[in-house]
Scaffold this active site. Structure first.
Site, PDB file in Angstrom:
ATOM      1  N   PHE A 126      -1.854   0.070  -0.122  1.00  0.00           N
ATOM      2  CA  PHE A 126      -2.438   1.055   0.774  1.00  0.00           C
ATOM      3  C   PHE A 126      -2.676   0.352   2.108  1.00  0.00           C
ATOM      4  O   PHE A 126      -3.150  -0.786   2.143  1.00  0.00           O
ATOM      5  CB  PHE A 126      -3.754   1.571   0.185  1.00  0.00           C
ATOM      6  N   ASP A 195      -7.387  -4.629  -6.395  1.00  0.00           N
ATOM      7  CA  ASP A 195      -7.878  -3.335  -5.917  1.00  0.00           C
ATOM      8  C   ASP A 195      -7.675  -2.330  -7.051  1.00  0.00           C
ATOM      9  O   ASP A 195      -6.539  -2.046  -7.448  1.00  0.00           O
ATOM     10  CB  ASP A 195      -7.098  -2.926  -4.668  1.00  0.00           C
ATOM     11  N   TYR A 220     -14.799   7.541  -5.573  1.00  0.00           N
ATOM     12  CA  TYR A 220     -14.660   8.982  -5.324  1.00  0.00           C
ATOM     13  C   TYR A 220     -13.400   9.584  -5.934  1.00  0.00           C
ATOM     14  O   TYR A 220     -13.167  10.778  -5.794  1.00  0.00           O
ATOM     15  CB  TYR A 220     -14.716   9.294  -3.825  1.00  0.00           C
ATOM     16  N   LYS A 221     -12.603   8.779  -6.620  1.00  0.00           N
ATOM     17  CA  LYS A 221     -11.403   9.311  -7.256  1.00  0.00           C
ATOM     18  C   LYS A 221     -11.722   9.654  -8.717  1.00  0.00           C
ATOM     19  O   LYS A 221     -12.380  10.655  -8.989  1.00  0.00           O
ATOM     20  CB  LYS A 221     -10.256   8.309  -7.137  1.00  0.00           C
ATOM     21  N   ARG A 369       2.436  14.220  -4.857  1.00  0.00           N
ATOM     22  CA  ARG A 369       1.608  13.477  -5.812  1.00  0.00           C
ATOM     23  C   ARG A 369       0.751  14.448  -6.615  1.00  0.00           C
ATOM     24  O   ARG A 369       0.114  15.344  -6.058  1.00  0.00           O
ATOM     25  CB  ARG A 369       0.686  12.484  -5.105  1.00  0.00           C
TER      26      ARG A 369
END
Length: 394
Positions: A126, A195, A220-221, A369
């Site tokens: 990312f 990560d 938050y995922k 996605r």
């Protein structure tokens, strides 16, 4: 009713995690974007109201002690710990993922042999992780070399100080081999920084089991902590006395209220704290994590693989051959909890899917996605999403 629809109903009837869906605020939309922002747990609004009205509104500053605000970072870290395979006392919650990547990577380099002058970073990472790695390299006087995870074993050398890798690729959903890559990094004498943003809460991680040095992740995922909820930092217990944070704030001081002009780090994972904790979002996260009290990560992983397998089967059945291709590996040991599909007009396709009540997301230039959060996504929704995709593609 199609055969796939009937199968979806049977799979949902046998799903041991199905009752958890009622513990989220959901509607008729098929929500397959939990790999970007998890759904709202139903217990969070009342908890936040209590935090605002009673803890802040009535107790005010007394809540730092009486409501446990001061100890929230490590307390909530211990709630996250079993979800990533860590014993208590090694995770502290606070700041953003980006800030924690910076802390972890700079600290890793500082713990490495000073003669090691190179950092390896996941070339497919990312973007923020790459930006942080470049800054950390400049700050520590090291060179930076981007390599793919598959190239890491051959790229390692006695020059390597630290390696920053993603457990799951955010674009493709590819799951990288954390155990073997960590072992290879250690065999070279370097430190491993992982990560976990796209793996924690979706699959087993095994930080302690595999000897990971440092790790970071967002909440938050798949952990459903809410937009901008604080991230976390893992520091392996035997490295904590050597952890030298590049951001030594008053909250990580051994005597934070001593107001000393010289810095003395707190013991243990508390060294990862920096400034005043963001209490509102942190306590929303704590409430969200209560959903995990009786949930097995192994059961979550089993359902994740079943959902993604079923989705791929349905997509194959409902779409014209060659119209789309999956960029997510078929092999379970190489798959996270999302499916990424490539098609030339992906941006427009996703807009049409959202109009039909199926929410995923689009990544440039041509990737759709679909994130599968096993705590609340059903097999019926999975079949419906694939059917809608087939209709959009015509």
């Amino acid at each position: 009713m199609s055969e796939l629809t009937v199968r979806a109903e049977k799979l949902d009837a046998a799903d041991e995690l199905a009752p958890l869906r009622s513990r989220f605020v959901l509607d008729e939309v098929v929500y397959l974007d939990g790999n970007s922002l998890g759904a709202l747990p139903a217990n969070v609004p009342a908890r936040i109201e209590d935090v605002v009205r009673r803890q802040w509104g009535e107790l005010r500053i007394r809540s730092w002690d009486e409501s446990g605000w001061w100890t929230a970072p490590e307390r909530i870290g211990d709630r996250i710990a079993p979800l990533v395979g860590a014993a208590p006392g090694q995770i502290v919650v606070g700041d953003s993922t980006s800030v924690n990547v910076f802390k972890a990577l700079v600290a890793a380099v500082r713990m490495a042999d000073p003669a090691r002058d190179e950092i390896l970073v996941d070339a497919t990472t990312f973007p923020t992780d790459g930006y942080i790695a470049e800054s950390a390299a400049r700050m520590t006087g090291r060179g930076l070399r981007p390599v793919t995870p598959a190239e890491v074993p051959s790229a390692l050398s006695d020059r390597t100080a630290a390696v920053l890798l993603n457990h799951v690729d955010y674009r493709s959903g590819r799951l990288h081999d954390l155990p073997s890559l960590t072992a290879a990094i250690h065999a070279s004498g370097a430190l491993a920084v992982w990560d976990l943003c796209h793996s924690a809460g979706a699959l087993p991680v095994g930080l302690d089991e595999h000897g990971v040095d440092l790790a970071v992740g967002c909440t938050y995922k798949y952990l459903n902590g809410g937009p901008g909820s604080p991230a976390y930092l893992y520091v392996r217990r035997d490295l904590q006395d050597r952890f030298d944070s590049p951001l030594p704030g008053w909250n990580s001081h051994a005597e934070p209220f001593g107001m000393s002009q010289s810095y003395a780090p707190a013991p243990g994972a508390l060294r990862g704290r920096v400034g005043t904790p963001d209490i509102l979002s942190m306590l929303a996260l704590e409430a969200a994590l209560e959903i995990w009290d009786d949930v097995s990560v192994a059961a979550v992983r089993a359902k994740s693989l079943a959902l993604t397998d079923f989705f791929l089967e349905c997509v194959t059945a409902y779409t014209e051959p060659g119209r789309i291709t999956s960029v997510t590996p078929d092999a379970h040991e190489e798959r996270g909890s999302q499916i990424a599909l490539r098609c030339p007009d992906a941006g427009d396709v996703m807009k049409q899917l959202i109009d039909r009540g199926v929410v995923g997301d689009f990544r440039n230039p041509d990737v759709l996605r679909f994130g599968f959060s096993p705590l609340y996504v059903s097999f019926a929704e999975t079949e419906r999403a694939a059917r809608a995709l087939g209709e959009v593609l015509g």
